[in-house]
Design an enzyme around this catalytic site. Sequence first.
Site, PDB file in Angstrom:
ATOM      1  CD  GLN A 126      -2.722   1.315   2.461  1.00  0.00           C
ATOM      2  OE1 GLN A 126      -2.313   0.814   3.519  1.00  0.00           O
ATOM      3  NE2 GLN A 126      -3.775   2.110   2.413  1.00  0.00           N
TER       4      GLN A 126
ATOM      5  CG  ASP B  18       6.497  -6.798  -2.768  1.00  0.00           C
ATOM      6  OD1 ASP B  18       6.091  -5.754  -2.234  1.00  0.00           O
ATOM      7  OD2 ASP B  18       6.077  -7.929  -2.443  1.00  0.00           O
TER       8      ASP B  18
ATOM      9  CE1 TYR C 100       2.276  -4.144  11.736  1.00  0.00           C
ATOM     10  CE2 TYR C 100       0.800  -2.738  13.008  1.00  0.00           C
ATOM     11  CZ  TYR C 100       1.653  -2.926  11.934  1.00  0.00           C
ATOM     12  OH  TYR C 100       1.866  -1.887  11.052  1.00  0.00           O
TER      13      TYR C 100
ATOM     14  CE  LYS D  23       5.370  -2.251  11.976  1.00  0.00           C
ATOM     15  NZ  LYS D  23       6.313  -2.066  10.878  1.00  0.00           N
TER      16      LYS D  23
HETATM   17  N1  LIG Z   1      -0.801   0.836   5.847  1.00  0.00           N
HETATM   18  C1  LIG Z   1      -0.945   1.278   7.071  1.00  0.00           C
HETATM   19  O1  LIG Z   1      -2.018   1.791   7.437  1.00  0.00           O
HETATM   20  C2  LIG Z   1       0.212   1.224   8.042  1.00  0.00           C
HETATM   21  C3  LIG Z   1       0.049   1.797   9.306  1.00  0.00           C
HETATM   22  C4  LIG Z   1       1.091   1.741  10.214  1.00  0.00           C
HETATM   23  C5  LIG Z   1       2.300   1.163   9.837  1.00  0.00           C
HETATM   24  N2  LIG Z   1       2.435   0.610   8.588  1.00  0.00           N
HETATM   25  C6  LIG Z   1       3.714  -0.014   8.250  1.00  0.00           C
HETATM   26  O2  LIG Z   1       4.190   0.423   6.991  1.00  0.00           O
HETATM   27  C7  LIG Z   1       4.862  -0.646   6.304  1.00  0.00           C
HETATM   28  C8  LIG Z   1       4.228  -0.854   4.947  1.00  0.00           C
HETATM   29  O3  LIG Z   1       2.849  -1.111   5.128  1.00  0.00           O
HETATM   30  P1  LIG Z   1       1.857  -1.388   3.913  1.00  0.00           P
HETATM   31  O4  LIG Z   1       0.525  -1.010   4.379  1.00  0.00           O
HETATM   32  O5  LIG Z   1       2.412  -0.854   2.657  1.00  0.00           O
HETATM   33  O6  LIG Z   1       1.912  -2.992   3.911  1.00  0.00           O
HETATM   34  P2  LIG Z   1       1.470  -3.969   2.729  1.00  0.00           P
HETATM   35  O7  LIG Z   1       1.099  -5.268   3.359  1.00  0.00           O
HETATM   36  O8  LIG Z   1       0.511  -3.311   1.803  1.00  0.00           O
HETATM   37  O9  LIG Z   1       2.851  -4.127   1.941  1.00  0.00           O
HETATM   38  C9  LIG Z   1       3.905  -4.923   2.398  1.00  0.00           C
HETATM   39  C10 LIG Z   1       4.608  -5.488   1.182  1.00  0.00           C
HETATM   40  O10 LIG Z   1       5.629  -6.363   1.649  1.00  0.00           O
HETATM   41  C11 LIG Z   1       5.671  -7.485   0.781  1.00  0.00           C
HETATM   42  N3  LIG Z   1       6.252  -8.629   1.479  1.00  0.00           N
HETATM   43  C12 LIG Z   1       5.662  -9.439   2.386  1.00  0.00           C
HETATM   44  N4  LIG Z   1       6.544 -10.384   2.789  1.00  0.00           N
HETATM   45  C13 LIG Z   1       7.688 -10.145   2.125  1.00  0.00           C
HETATM   46  C14 LIG Z   1       8.950 -10.766   2.131  1.00  0.00           C
HETATM   47  N5  LIG Z   1       9.224 -11.848   2.899  1.00  0.00           N
HETATM   48  N6  LIG Z   1       9.918 -10.262   1.335  1.00  0.00           N
HETATM   49  C15 LIG Z   1       9.685  -9.188   0.536  1.00  0.00           C
HETATM   50  N7  LIG Z   1       8.485  -8.555   0.484  1.00  0.00           N
HETATM   51  C16 LIG Z   1       7.512  -9.041   1.284  1.00  0.00           C
HETATM   52  C17 LIG Z   1       4.228  -7.739   0.399  1.00  0.00           C
HETATM   53  O11 LIG Z   1       4.148  -8.493  -0.811  1.00  0.00           O
HETATM   54  C18 LIG Z   1       3.687  -6.323   0.276  1.00  0.00           C
HETATM   55  O12 LIG Z   1       3.753  -5.852  -1.051  1.00  0.00           O
HETATM   56  C19 LIG Z   1       4.786  -1.844   7.251  1.00  0.00           C
HETATM   57  O13 LIG Z   1       5.954  -1.893   8.033  1.00  0.00           O
HETATM   58  C20 LIG Z   1       3.611  -1.517   8.127  1.00  0.00           C
HETATM   59  O14 LIG Z   1       3.713  -2.147   9.369  1.00  0.00           O
HETATM   60  C21 LIG Z   1       1.411   0.633   7.696  1.00  0.00           C
END
Ligand SMILES: NC(=O)c1ccc[n+]([C@@H]2O[C@H](COP(=O)([O-])OP(=O)(O)OC[C@H]3O[C@@H](n4cnc5c(N)ncnc54)[C@H](O)[C@@H]3O)[C@@H](O)[C@H]2O)c1
Length: 319
Positions: A14, A36, A144, A148
Site C-alpha cells: 500500500q 517485493d 504486531y 513494532k
Molecule cells: N498501511 C498502514 O495503514 C500502516 C500503518 C502503520 C504502519 N504501517 C507499516 O508500513 C509498512 C508498509 O505497510 P503497507 O501497508 O504498505 O503494507 P502492505 O502489506 O501493503 O505491503 C507490504 C509489502 O511487503 C511485501 N512482502 C511481504 N513479505 C515479504 C517478504 N518476505 N519479502 C519481501 N516482500 C515481502 C508484500 O508483498 C507487500 O507488497 C509496514 O511496516 C507496516 O507495518 C502501515
Amino acid sequence: MKQEKVIILGAGGQIGTELTMELRKIYGHSQVIATDIRDASDEVKNSGPFEIVDVMDTAKLNELMKLYKVTQVYHLVALLSATAEKNPKFGWDLNMGSLFSVMDLCLENGVSKLFWPSSIAVFGPTTPKANVPQHTVVEPTTVYGVSKYAGELWCDYYFRKKGLDVRSIRYPGLIGYKSIPGGGTTDYAVDIFYEAKKHQKYSCFLEADTRLPMMYMTDAIHATLQLMDAPADQLSIRTAYNINGLDFTPAELAAAIKKHIPSFEISYAPDFRQQIANSWPGSINGDLAAKDWGWKPAFNLEAMVSEMLENTKVPILTA
Ligand SMILES: NC(=O)c1ccc[n+]([C@@H]2O[C@H](COP(=O)([O-])OP(=O)(O)OC[C@H]3O[C@@H](n4cnc5c(N)ncnc54)[C@H](O)[C@@H]3O)[C@@H](O)[C@H]2O)c1
C-alpha cells in the site's frame, strides 16, 4: 538531482506503491530500485528497476545491495496487525527477523540512511486514549504492536551503539486509492470508498464509534520524505516519531461520504478486529515531529474524502 541509490523493500504494498513513485521523482527513475516478494503494479515495474526478492533471503538481498551500490533503504515489509494476529509466530519472525537482517546489511554495505516504519499499534489499552504524547505508557497487546515496539527499541539501539542512521514514524491508519491495504485493522477506511462507489452501502467490521488515528497517503508520504531529508542532528527521537493526522469514527466517515453520495448507507458487523481497535488510542500528538523536522498534515477529513471519492476506481476490491 541527488546522487543516491535507493532500495525499497515491500514496494508492491500500500505505501510502497506510492512511495516508489515519489522517490523516483526525487532521485531519478533508474536510481530507485523497487523490490517485493510478489509482483508490483505496472506503474512501479515499468518506471524503473524492479526485483523480486524475499527480504528474509539475506544473501540475495546483500547481492542486490552490492550490485546497485545502495545508499538508502526503505524497509516496508511487515505482516500487518490483523494478519499477524492470525499467525503470531510468523508475524514476529518476519517483522523482527527482517529488521535485524536489514539493519546488519545496511551496516555491512555502508548505507547512509534507513527508513523503517513503526505504527500507532505500539500503543495499548493503558495508553491515554486522546492526543497521545510522544513519551507515554506503551504496552501493546497485539503481536504486531509488540513487534513494532521492539523494533523501535532496536532501531534506537543500532543508532546509539552502531551509528546506523535509522529513522522511523509511528504511522496511523493510512488511506490511499492507488493500492489496496494489506491486512490492517484500519483497512475499513479504504474499503468503504470502493463499496460506496460500487454499491452505495458498506458493512463495517468496526463499531460506529471506534475512533482511530488515520492519515491520507499524500500526507504520510510527505512526512516520510521530510523526516528522511531532515539533518541528523535535528532528530531527538531514534525510536519512532508520533505524527498527527486525522482522527474519525466509522460513523463520522460515513457521514462525510454521504455528503457526496446521499444514498450511501453504512451498517456494522464488528469482527475480531474490533478488539485490536479497542486497544489503540483515538488520536495522536505530533508536536515533537513538528518541532524537530517541521511536520504538519495538509489533509482534513473533507479533503481526504473528496480526493478518495474522485480517484477510487471500481471494481477492484481483491487482495
Ligand atoms: N498501511 C498502514 O495503514 C500502516 C500503518 C502503520 C504502519 N504501517 C507499516 O508500513 C509498512 C508498509 O505497510 P503497507 O501497508 O504498505 O503494507 P502492505 O502489506 O501493503 O505491503 C507490504 C509489502 O511487503 C511485501 N512482502 C511481504 N513479505 C515479504 C517478504 N518476505 N519479502 C519481501 N516482500 C515481502 C508484500 O508483498 C507487500 O507488497 C509496514 O511496516 C507496516 O507495518 C502501515
